[in-house]
Motif scaffolding. Sequence first.
Motif, PDB file in Angstrom:
ATOM      1  N   GLY A  60      25.604  19.246  12.829  1.00 58.28           N
ATOM      2  CA  GLY A  60      24.753  18.530  13.716  1.00 58.28           C
ATOM      3  C   GLY A  60      25.827  18.364  15.082  1.00 58.28           C
ATOM      4  N   PRO A  61      25.453  18.194  16.493  1.00 55.01           N
ATOM      5  CA  PRO A  61      25.853  18.485  17.478  1.00 55.01           C
ATOM      6  C   PRO A  61      27.529  17.865  17.715  1.00 55.01           C
ATOM      7  N   GLU A  62      27.449  17.108  16.703  1.00 53.21           N
ATOM      8  CA  GLU A  62      29.287  16.745  16.894  1.00 53.21           C
ATOM      9  C   GLU A  62      29.937  16.566  15.954  1.00 53.21           C
ATOM     10  N   GLU A  63      29.698  17.664  14.976  1.00 49.94           N
ATOM     11  CA  GLU A  63      30.274  18.309  13.667  1.00 49.94           C
ATOM     12  C   GLU A  63      30.998  19.764  14.463  1.00 49.94           C
ATOM     13  N   SER A  64      32.444  19.787  13.336  1.00 54.08           N
ATOM     14  CA  SER A  64      33.138  21.158  13.673  1.00 54.08           C
ATOM     15  C   SER A  64      32.904  21.494  12.036  1.00 54.08           C
ATOM     16  N   PRO A  65      33.059  22.929  12.316  1.00 55.19           N
ATOM     17  CA  PRO A  65      33.423  23.372  11.150  1.00 55.19           C
ATOM     18  C   PRO A  65      34.603  23.095  10.497  1.00 55.19           C
ATOM     19  N   ILE A  66      34.681  23.165   8.569  1.00 50.61           N
ATOM     20  CA  ILE A  66      35.396  23.006   7.765  1.00 50.61           C
ATOM     21  C   ILE A  66      36.399  23.985   7.865  1.00 50.61           C
ATOM     22  N   LEU A  67      37.691  24.491   8.234  1.00 52.54           N
ATOM     23  CA  LEU A  67      38.796  25.453   8.497  1.00 52.54           C
ATOM     24  C   LEU A  67      39.322  25.773   7.112  1.00 52.54           C
ATOM     25  N   ARG A  68      39.445  26.772   6.727  1.00 51.20           N
ATOM     26  CA  ARG A  68      40.458  27.018   4.963  1.00 51.20           C
ATOM     27  C   ARG A  68      40.690  28.467   5.304  1.00 51.20           C
ATOM     28  N   THR A  69      42.289  28.504   5.742  1.00 53.05           N
ATOM     29  CA  THR A  69      43.280  30.301   5.621  1.00 53.05           C
ATOM     30  C   THR A  69      42.945  30.538   4.557  1.00 53.05           C
ATOM     31  N   TYR A  70      43.635  31.553   4.681  1.00 57.85           N
ATOM     32  CA  TYR A  70      43.040  33.062   3.818  1.00 57.85           C
ATOM     33  C   TYR A  70      43.671  34.785   4.288  1.00 57.85           C
ATOM     34  N   THR A  71      44.260  35.173   3.731  1.00 58.49           N
ATOM     35  CA  THR A  71      44.871  36.319   4.398  1.00 58.49           C
ATOM     36  C   THR A  71      44.407  37.637   4.205  1.00 58.49           C
ATOM     37  N   ILE A  72      44.123  38.459   4.448  1.00 59.67           N
ATOM     38  CA  ILE A  72      43.425  39.708   4.697  1.00 59.67           C
ATOM     39  C   ILE A  72      44.758  40.424   3.928  1.00 59.67           C
ATOM     40  N   ARG A  73      43.274  40.598   2.863  1.00 59.35           N
ATOM     41  CA  ARG A  73      44.586  42.019   1.671  1.00 59.35           C
ATOM     42  C   ARG A  73      44.769  43.027   1.715  1.00 59.35           C
ATOM     43  N   GLN A  74      43.026  43.612   2.664  1.00 65.69           N
ATOM     44  CA  GLN A  74      43.065  44.844   2.633  1.00 65.69           C
ATOM     45  C   GLN A  74      42.075  45.248   4.075  1.00 65.69           C
ATOM     46  N   ILE A  75      42.175  46.458   4.545  1.00 72.42           N
ATOM     47  CA  ILE A  75      41.277  46.896   5.428  1.00 72.42           C
ATOM     48  C   ILE A  75      40.960  47.755   5.984  1.00 72.42           C
ATOM     49  N   ASP A  76      39.564  47.952   5.711  1.00 71.71           N
ATOM     50  CA  ASP A  76      39.134  49.608   6.121  1.00 71.71           C
ATOM     51  C   ASP A  76      38.485  50.041   6.855  1.00 71.71           C
ATOM     52  N   ILE A  77      38.834  50.255   8.146  1.00 72.41           N
ATOM     53  CA  ILE A  77      38.548  50.049   9.533  1.00 72.41           C
ATOM     54  C   ILE A  77      36.761  51.380   9.263  1.00 72.41           C
ATOM     55  N   ALA A  78      37.560  51.939   9.266  1.00 73.87           N
ATOM     56  CA  ALA A  78      36.204  53.167   9.378  1.00 73.87           C
ATOM     57  C   ALA A  78      34.842  53.225   8.434  1.00 73.87           C
ATOM     58  N   ASN A  79      35.680  52.034   7.140  1.00 74.49           N
ATOM     59  CA  ASN A  79      34.219  51.768   6.684  1.00 74.49           C
ATOM     60  C   ASN A  79      34.381  50.115   6.497  1.00 74.49           C
ATOM     61  N   LYS A  80      34.741  49.927   7.723  1.00 70.87           N
ATOM     62  CA  LYS A  80      33.876  48.610   8.167  1.00 70.87           C
ATOM     63  C   LYS A  80      34.157  47.086   6.836  1.00 70.87           C
ATOM     64  N   ARG A  81      35.295  47.787   6.258  1.00 73.57           N
ATOM     65  CA  ARG A  81      35.121  46.550   5.281  1.00 73.57           C
ATOM     66  C   ARG A  81      36.765  45.768   4.894  1.00 73.57           C
ATOM     67  N   LEU A  82      37.269  44.751   4.325  1.00 75.66           N
ATOM     68  CA  LEU A  82      37.936  43.713   4.656  1.00 75.66           C
ATOM     69  C   LEU A  82      37.923  43.190   2.774  1.00 75.66           C
ATOM     70  N   ALA A  83      38.877  42.598   2.669  1.00 71.83           N
ATOM     71  CA  ALA A  83      39.567  41.997   1.079  1.00 71.83           C
ATOM     72  C   ALA A  83      39.584  41.091   1.221  1.00 71.83           C
ATOM     73  N   ILE A  84      39.884  39.564   0.525  1.00 76.87           N
ATOM     74  CA  ILE A  84      40.523  38.833   0.981  1.00 76.87           C
ATOM     75  C   ILE A  84      40.584  37.741  -0.681  1.00 76.87           C
ATOM     76  N   ASP A  85      41.208  37.367  -1.159  1.00 76.51           N
ATOM     77  CA  ASP A  85      42.010  37.140  -2.415  1.00 76.51           C
ATOM     78  C   ASP A  85      41.681  35.877  -2.617  1.00 76.51           C
ATOM     79  N   PHE A  86      41.029  35.353  -3.217  1.00 76.69           N
ATOM     80  CA  PHE A  86      41.333  33.802  -3.244  1.00 76.69           C
ATOM     81  C   PHE A  86      42.176  33.095  -4.923  1.00 76.69           C
ATOM     82  N   VAL A  87      42.798  32.268  -4.702  1.00 76.89           N
ATOM     83  CA  VAL A  87      43.102  31.690  -5.829  1.00 76.89           C
ATOM     84  C   VAL A  87      42.818  30.841  -6.251  1.00 76.89           C
ATOM     85  N   LYS A  88      42.390  30.625  -8.017  1.00 78.20           N
ATOM     86  CA  LYS A  88      41.486  30.039  -8.594  1.00 78.20           C
ATOM     87  C   LYS A  88      41.999  28.805  -9.484  1.00 78.20           C
TER      88      LYS A  88
END
Length: 267
Positions: A60-88
């Motif tokens: 809604g117009p007055e709502e803000s997104p919920i933010l959650r912080t995660y680390t970039i584990r891997q990144i491949d600039i040439a192939n436009k890819r990155l990976a994030i790991d999530f604890v389950k």
Amino acid sequence: MNTKKMPKQLKVVASYAISPHMQRLEFTTEDIQYFTADSAGQYLKLMFTPSGGTDLSLLGPEESPILRTYTIRQIDIANKRLAIDFVKHHALAVTRLISPATGGYGHYFAERAQVGDHIEVRGPGVIQAIDLNRDWLMLVVDMTSIPALSVLIQALPKNACGYLVLEVLSTADVPAFDLPVNIQLIIKVRGQNEALSEVVERLAWRVGQPSVWCACEFSDMKAIRSYVTHQQQIDRADCYFSSYWKEGVTEDGHKIIKLKDNESFNK
């Protein structure tokens, strides 16, 4: 314009378990120009609707997104890819309704993510570095900081020595680290026997000037910080202390507690 706060869109291209309690999501992005090869180990703010969705057009117009912080584990600039790991957290029922009061957004997303799903993020943000060439290193982490630790380990000099104290949810969650031969790995299973801080305190304190990197649960971090800075009198400038979560508190509540703690500690 602050490009860190500018939303970037990621698209899920793969989702798979890398241990019993860790799920890896791989993404592609057309916003790769906002990242560099050094973005591995930096953090992103994943953006959710209050109900746990990722379509921010539903806010809604007055709502803000919920933010959650995660680390970039891997990144491949040439192939436009990155990976994030999530604890389950298996104790959290995946069918449970989530809300800003109860949290669970990252877990909920990682459990349900399908190839082709999209999510918007802010960042990347940089964490404080430590001097990896000191006489010895004290590295203390739990599962939430394994992605950042894994990137840090890749930068360790071959002659690095010291301790890596790792708390996991099960021994099957221990990654296959490529550690320097003189870094001693100490494994602790959460909920068994002594606290993480007690494991650290019974280690022999080595001779020379250390660097300390500690990232874990809030109460554990505070106890370890007190031991290192007060009992061992190591200067705060030679340390990185960060709580990545707090038991029983959402990230929003943890952020407030963390801010107050930092203000009190730095007085």
